[in-house]
Design an enzyme around this catalytic site. Structure first.
Site, PDB file in Angstrom:
ATOM      1  N   HIS A  71       0.960   4.600   5.217  1.00  0.00           N
ATOM      2  CA  HIS A  71       0.149   5.232   4.177  1.00  0.00           C
ATOM      3  C   HIS A  71       0.554   6.690   3.981  1.00  0.00           C
ATOM      4  O   HIS A  71       0.725   7.164   2.854  1.00  0.00           O
ATOM      5  CB  HIS A  71      -1.336   5.164   4.564  1.00  0.00           C
ATOM      6  CG  HIS A  71      -1.914   3.795   4.449  1.00  0.00           C
ATOM      7  ND1 HIS A  71      -3.268   3.552   4.528  1.00  0.00           N
ATOM      8  CD2 HIS A  71      -1.333   2.587   4.265  1.00  0.00           C
ATOM      9  CE1 HIS A  71      -3.499   2.263   4.396  1.00  0.00           C
ATOM     10  NE2 HIS A  71      -2.338   1.652   4.239  1.00  0.00           N
ATOM     11  N   SER A 129       0.793  -1.225   0.000  1.00  0.00           N
ATOM     12  CA  SER A 129       0.000   0.000   0.000  1.00  0.00           C
ATOM     13  C   SER A 129       0.828   1.278   0.000  1.00  0.00           C
ATOM     14  O   SER A 129       0.479   2.256  -0.654  1.00  0.00           O
ATOM     15  CB  SER A 129      -0.935   0.015   1.207  1.00  0.00           C
ATOM     16  OG  SER A 129      -1.681  -1.166   1.259  1.00  0.00           O
TER      17      SER A 129
END
Length: 329
Positions: free
Chosen positions: A291, A233
């Site tokens: 993230h 991610s």
């Protein structure tokens, strides 16, 4: 640019689906995950907090980013050279002579022609997909659970600290996690490769993934957390953030809400806001530090990437001279 925007517009992407970097794969107390207990593995791997270092992971992160930059530069040079787009000096071999030495057998030539017919974005995406799939299958081998947890999960108090920052970006424990991340990467690959080229795209992907892992590492050290992180991610978010900055007015859609669209700029602001909130309120579902690190690195490359990429001349000249000196021996 209009073609690029229209292609991205047709990609139905999800904010919640894009970057899912799980940080907790251990089962609930008393539960089981296919007989595997990562919590027990964490305890077996753990060392005293005093031994945890930030300097080594930082240097490793800088080293990976530098290597990715140099590797992308050399890859582009070799690609241009093999395509005959470099101008050879008169006292060196002619292009025709060089190509003549590259004649292949029939089978190799057919493979070469097939590979040349593959779109540039798929040449980058499918190898990444393959590596992630191989690592995912490796998780299914019971006897490999402990080494996989040690090397393919980022953990600030594990025996291995540096290499997992890189290897964990190719690691997914669940099929859903793998599928969502690869779907999102596939959606962004075409416009990103079209904009950056294969070489710079891969350099950004690898560097963004490691920077995201390092940001997660710092957050865990600061908050004294001993949890595992894995997933692509952070790397995907670096690509996502770059494209959102480059085409802020492009439209994105949610897969589960067709017809509901919003601009790329709004999507990026929402993703960053969600991760900042996750850090402030200490939400545990996702690795929000990773993230955020991936998104910020994508923004950094959008802001300064062109200038950094334009300074690769000395590397190209050094490699060209080294290559020529080796061939003339």
């Amino acid at each position: 640019m209009s073609i690029l925007a229209s292609q991205w517009h047709r990609c139905r992407t999800i904010l919640t689906q894009v970057p899912v970097r799980s940080i907790r794969i251990q089962p609930r107390p008393g539960g089981k995950t296919n007989g595997f207990h990562p919590r027990k593995v964490i305890q077996e791997m753990s060392v005293s907090p005093e031994k945890n270092q930030v300097l080594k992971p930082f240097l490793f992160t800088v080293g990976v980013c530098t290597t990715s930059y140099i590797g992308a530069t050399l890859w582009q040079y070799e690609d241009l050279r093999s395509s005959g787009k470099l101008i050879f000096q008169a006292n060196r071999e002619s292009l025709a002579e060089w190509i003549g030495r590259q004649k292949r057998g029939r089978f190799r030539e057919e493979v070469h022609q097939w590979w040349n017919s593959v779109p540039a974005n798929e040449k980058v995406f499918y190898p990444i997909l393959f590596l992630n799939a191989v690592v995912f299958l490796a998780w299914k081998v019971k006897r490999w659970h402990i080494p996989m947890t040690e090397w393919f999960c980022a953990n600030p108090v594990g025996r291995a600290v540096c290499w997992p920052l890189f290897l964990s970006t190719f690691s997914h424990y669940s099929l859903l996690h793998l599928g969502l991340n690869m779907y999102c990467l596939r959606s962004f690959t075409y416009p990103a490769v079209h904009s950056l080229g294969q070489e710079q795209f891969l350099g950004l992907y690898i560097s963004g993934g490691v920077v995201a892992s390092f940001m997660s590492h710092l957050h865990k050290v600061a908050t004294n957390q001993k949890v595992l992180s894995l997933g692509a991610s952070g790397a995907i978010l670096s690509i996502f953030a770059f494209m959102c900055c480059q085409m802020p007015n492009s439209k994105l859609e949610l897969v589960f809400l067709p017809g509901f669209s919003f601009t790329a700029q709004t999507a990026l602001m929402g993703a960053i806001g969600l991760d900042v909130a996750g850090l402030l309120f200490r939400w545990k579902l996702f690795d929000h530090a990773a993230h955020l690190g991936g998104s910020l690195f994508g923004f950094f490359w959008y802001k300064y990437g062109d200038d950094i990429w334009s300074r690769r001349g000395p590397i190209i000249r050094w490699w060209h001279d080294l290559r020529e000196n080796f061939n003339n021996r």
